[in-house]
Write an enzyme that holds these catalytic residues in place. Structure first.
Site, mmCIF file in Angstrom:
data_model
loop_
_atom_site.group_PDB
_atom_site.id
_atom_site.type_symbol
_atom_site.label_atom_id
_atom_site.label_comp_id
_atom_site.label_asym_id
_atom_site.label_seq_id
_atom_site.Cartn_x
_atom_site.Cartn_y
_atom_site.Cartn_z
ATOM 1 N N ASP A 67 0.816 -1.218 0.000
ATOM 2 C CA ASP A 67 0.000 0.000 0.000
ATOM 3 C C ASP A 67 0.849 1.267 0.000
ATOM 4 O OD1 ASP A 67 0.962 -0.389 2.571
ATOM 5 O OD2 ASP A 67 -0.988 -0.727 3.480
ATOM 6 N N ASN A 135 -7.629 -3.037 14.230
ATOM 7 C CA ASN A 135 -8.997 -3.465 13.905
ATOM 8 C C ASN A 135 -8.994 -4.637 12.925
ATOM 9 O OD1 ASN A 135 -8.149 -2.210 11.598
ATOM 10 N ND2 ASN A 135 -9.679 -0.587 11.612
ATOM 11 N N HIS A 137 -7.130 -4.823 10.201
ATOM 12 C CA HIS A 137 -6.883 -4.508 8.792
ATOM 13 C C HIS A 137 -5.560 -5.107 8.328
ATOM 14 C CE1 HIS A 137 -4.969 -0.477 10.078
ATOM 15 N NE2 HIS A 137 -4.054 -0.993 9.301
ATOM 16 N N GLU A 142 -9.637 -2.010 5.318
ATOM 17 C CA GLU A 142 -10.316 -1.770 6.589
ATOM 18 C C GLU A 142 -11.498 -2.734 6.740
ATOM 19 O OE1 GLU A 142 -9.102 0.147 8.770
ATOM 20 O OE2 GLU A 142 -8.319 2.024 7.957
HETATM 21 C C1 GLP Z 1 -0.597 0.449 8.587
HETATM 22 C C2 GLP Z 1 -0.212 -0.370 7.358
HETATM 23 C C3 GLP Z 1 -0.408 -1.836 7.594
HETATM 24 C C4 GLP Z 1 0.236 -2.222 8.912
HETATM 25 C C5 GLP Z 1 -0.458 -1.510 10.043
HETATM 26 C C6 GLP Z 1 0.096 -1.870 11.410
HETATM 27 O O1 GLP Z 1 -1.941 0.769 8.616
HETATM 28 N N1 GLP Z 1 -0.948 0.004 6.195
HETATM 29 O O2 GLP Z 1 0.165 -2.567 6.508
HETATM 30 O O3 GLP Z 1 0.154 -3.614 9.102
HETATM 31 O O4 GLP Z 1 -0.275 -0.120 9.842
HETATM 32 O O5 GLP Z 1 1.225 -1.114 11.670
HETATM 33 P P1 GLP Z 1 2.242 -1.344 12.837
HETATM 34 O O6 GLP Z 1 3.089 -2.506 12.418
HETATM 35 O O7 GLP Z 1 3.027 -0.071 12.908
HETATM 36 O O8 GLP Z 1 1.467 -1.620 14.055
#
Ligand code: GLP
Length: 241
Positions: A67, A135, A137, A142
């Site tokens: 993404d 959540n 995702h 989402e």
């Molecule tokens: C973002 C990214 C996800 C990632 C998530 C969790 O929203 N788009 O790909 O898994 O954050 O991030 P973190 O690893 O910093 O908790």
């Protein structure tokens, strides 16, 4: 699902890097699906170390990321392109022409989604690395994203904007939209590696592994994939039965 529980973040990172490194050792032209977020940073650090020690090489490797934020370009220090360059690509022997992320400043974002879907379609990923949102995702899919979705533009939820604001100077600076690989495309990878650490992920981990498969929890779709490895620390695993 193969579930591995480690004591701490360092051990999770080492184990995750080992899984990815094995794919590269098996296939020097491996295609890696990569993720951003704080969780995989340690694993990328371990991969850099392995590359420096000559245990693996990224020369023939290609990557496809999950993404990118809409509205900030790859030079912006909060873009996912910048993240990948600074946390991995700049420190290994990869050809950056073989690294792909959505272009968040494309003139025509719908066209950009189509381009990205075509890239995903054209390369079979040996592995897709995933982090996990609070959540549930995955990528930026989402809750209630259809399981048959392809690359698309998303409006980020308040929860995600708030969670990601810790990396920005001001919450107002967090982009409100992103381009993400779709759930159907995530599931096309030959294998999937999900990493989650910390207490804040415990509920999402529980729902992913033991909950019912529902679009309400995007990560629950992983129960339908036949080659998934989930690496957790004790805190993230703390609600599992
Ligand atoms: C973002 C990214 C996800 C990632 C998530 C969790 O929203 N788009 O790909 O898994 O954050 O991030 P973190 O690893 O910093 O908790």
């Amino acid at each position: 699902m193969k579930i591995i529980i480690k004591d701490d973040y360092k051990q999770v990172s080492e184990a995750a890097a080992e899984v990815v490194a094995q794919k590269i050792k098996n296939n020097p032209h491996a295609v890696l699906g990569l993720a951003t977020g704080s969780t995989p940073i340690g694993a990328y650090g371990e991969l850099i170390n392995m590359c420096e020690r000559g245990e693996i090489s990224f020369k023939g490797v290609s990557t496809i990321n999950l993404d990118e934020y809409v509205g900030i370009d790859g030079e912006h220090n909060q873009s996912y392109r910048y993240f990948m360059n600074t946390n991995l690509f700049d420190h290994v022997d990869i050809d950056k022409n073989n690294t792909d992320l959505p272009n968040g400043v494309a003139k025509d974002l719908e066209e950009e989604c189509k381009r990205y879907s075509a890239v995903i379609e054209s390369k079979t990923r040996d592995i897709q690395v995933l982090g996990l949102g609070r959540n549930g995702h995955i990528g930026f899919n989402e809750p209630n994203t259809p399981f048959d979705s392809k690359t698309h533009i998303v409006n980020l939820t308040e929860d995600t904007i708030e969670a990601n604001s810790r990396l920005f100077d001001d919450i107002a600076d967090v982009p409100k939209r992103a381009i993400t690989m779709g759930i159907a495309e995530i599931m096309q990878a030959k294998s999937i590696l999900l990493i989650a650490t910390g207490k804040g992920k415990a509920k999402a981990v529980l729902d992913t592994i033991e909950g019912k498969v529902t679009e309400n929890v995007p990560s629950s779709v992983l129960q339908n994939h036949d080659d998934v490895t989930i690496i957790l620390d004790r805190e993230a695993a703390s609600e599992l039965h």
